[in-house]
Design a protein around this motif. Sequence first.
Motif, PDB file in Angstrom:
ATOM      1  N   MET A  14       1.835   5.123   0.631  1.00 49.25           N
ATOM      2  CA  MET A  14       1.386   5.292   2.726  1.00 49.25           C
ATOM      3  C   MET A  14       1.600   6.630   2.085  1.00 49.25           C
ATOM      4  SD  MET A  14       0.256   2.321   3.907  1.00 49.25           S
ATOM      5  CE  MET A  14      -1.065   3.727   5.782  1.00 49.25           C
TER       6      MET A  14
ATOM      7  N   GLN B 134       0.816  -1.108  -0.136  1.00 45.44           N
ATOM      8  CA  GLN B 134      -0.353  -0.001  -0.057  1.00 45.44           C
ATOM      9  C   GLN B 134       0.815   1.249   0.095  1.00 45.44           C
ATOM     10  OE1 GLN B 134      -3.919   0.205   1.879  1.00 45.44           O
ATOM     11  NE2 GLN B 134      -3.149   1.085   3.327  1.00 45.44           N
TER      12      GLN B 134
ATOM     13  N   THR C 139      -0.345   6.834   7.335  1.00 47.87           N
ATOM     14  CA  THR C 139      -1.138   8.016   6.926  1.00 47.87           C
ATOM     15  C   THR C 139       0.059   8.916   7.045  1.00 47.87           C
ATOM     16  OG1 THR C 139      -2.092   6.455   6.627  1.00 47.87           O
ATOM     17  CG2 THR C 139      -3.104   8.060   6.200  1.00 47.87           C
TER      18      THR C 139
ATOM     19  N   ARG D 203      -1.149   8.976  -0.006  1.00 45.66           N
ATOM     20  CA  ARG D 203      -2.664   7.501   0.362  1.00 45.66           C
ATOM     21  C   ARG D 203      -3.808   9.407   0.890  1.00 45.66           C
ATOM     22  NH1 ARG D 203      -4.564   5.160   5.717  1.00 45.66           N
ATOM     23  NH2 ARG D 203      -6.545   3.731   4.347  1.00 45.66           N
TER      24      ARG D 203
ATOM     25  N   THR E  55      -1.021   1.218   9.081  1.00 42.97           N
ATOM     26  CA  THR E  55      -1.216   1.754   7.878  1.00 42.97           C
ATOM     27  C   THR E  55      -2.203   3.415   8.450  1.00 42.97           C
ATOM     28  OG1 THR E  55      -2.603   0.150   7.166  1.00 42.97           O
ATOM     29  CG2 THR E  55      -3.643   2.324   6.641  1.00 42.97           C
TER      30      THR E  55
END
Length: 494
Positions: free
Chosen positions: A311, A309, A435, A315, A431
């Motif tokens: 980040m 993912q 972020t 994000r 996460t």
Amino acid sequence: MIPLKRRKISHTESHQNESCKFPHVPIFILERKMGASRRSFLTRLARSKGFLIKEAYSSAVTHVVSENNSGDEVQSWLENQTGVDTSTSVHLLDVSWFTESMAAGRPVTVQDKHRLKVNPKCNGDDNVILMKSYACQRRTPLKHHNLFLTEALELLAENAEFSENEGRSVAFRRAASVLKALPHRVHSMDELKSLPCLGEHSQRVIKEILEDGTSREVESTRQSEQFQAMKALTGIFGVGVRTADRWFRKGLRSPTDLIRMGQPLNRAQQAGVQYYDDLQKPVTKAEADVISDIVQQAVCAVLPGAEIQLMGGFRRGKEFGHDVDFLITHPEEGKEEGLMAKIIKWLEERGLLLYQKTTRNSYLEKMDGPARPPNNMDRFERCFSIFKLQISDRSTGSHAERSVSQSETLSWRAVRIDLVVSPYCQFAFATLGWTGSKLFERELRRWAGQEKHMSLSSHALYDNNQKHYLRAQTEEEIFAYLGLEFIPPSERNA
């Protein structure tokens, strides 16, 4: 809580409009914190006694009844859900007024003891927003109306960091965060009277900018030799504030000075000086997407089924950043062990890493969870690296093939990337932590500790009262544990 909706007026409500005893007192019972069952019970009770109960809030309502909410909460919630300003048009009442009215068989006179207290708003034509004191309670968009003020405060915050005055730095950043959350441009100091986190120093700077168009303190700081030197030196990859300050005191002002004076450098700092010009250039979202495709290719090649993912600021919706962060995991717990070394090997074999330093995962839940340090430095396996990004149409937004094997490139540039590997059981916390923004995360931890008696990190959430960990698979669950409204990444730009 289910958002307030416009409901069809039932046959029962239509009938009661015709037969109720007190049509001049339309009442709306707020379900928030009360629950649907209790609201339904109170509605039936009131209607049986001839009271006019409205299913949906509207401008016709004169009395709003609530249970276990503050006046600010009720007013803010109603305005957010309906777009209606309730500040002067309606009575915001505790359920005690309702129960007394039921006992009396008529609407009793509203007394001060019944009213929910609402913090005063500033005078003026502009709507004044009720502002929560913690940044993690507020929605902060990427683009806002007060850049001319927040840039000044953030420059002073950065200068305070260079002096290692963390308290002053955080104070300036909290003030800037409040201004970012405002839905309008600030024109006068009167608009700021009811806002939190605006200390005297911040207000002096804001006042001067509003009145004179600039701040002497800000401009003096911006032009100072020390600020410019510290900004240049801390901009070198691998250089922190203390090292930069030591160099400044030795008369060094720039990367060029380090080379000219033969300053001893460690391996990271050598790479930072070598690729300084490239690393000072913003990374575009298009470039981040190209790197993301390559890292995805590497991860899938060495561990099929792994998840990756993008980040950080990207994000949150940013179009530019100073580096690119990736969070990697695998749904099968334990599969992620040893993954980082394989990814690094894959990238190095293809000549894509100009520098890399990897740290092992040293987090132990029993030892590290409940007592995290204030700066929340996590203990994940991590690789700090400088990536060799081939520049072609692929990194400028073209839909051309993005395979690493493609050799028709025009040139390359150095880009900072961080790779972080998290166990799947900690992935939701990782996460949330990776972020950002930095202040939003700091405020989340402060809220957890001061308001909920919990300890939050990028690894775990620990309930200090019940003495156990709270498990979560999503960010939404973590917000729920903390008693906070979920705020999506795009609105965490505090």
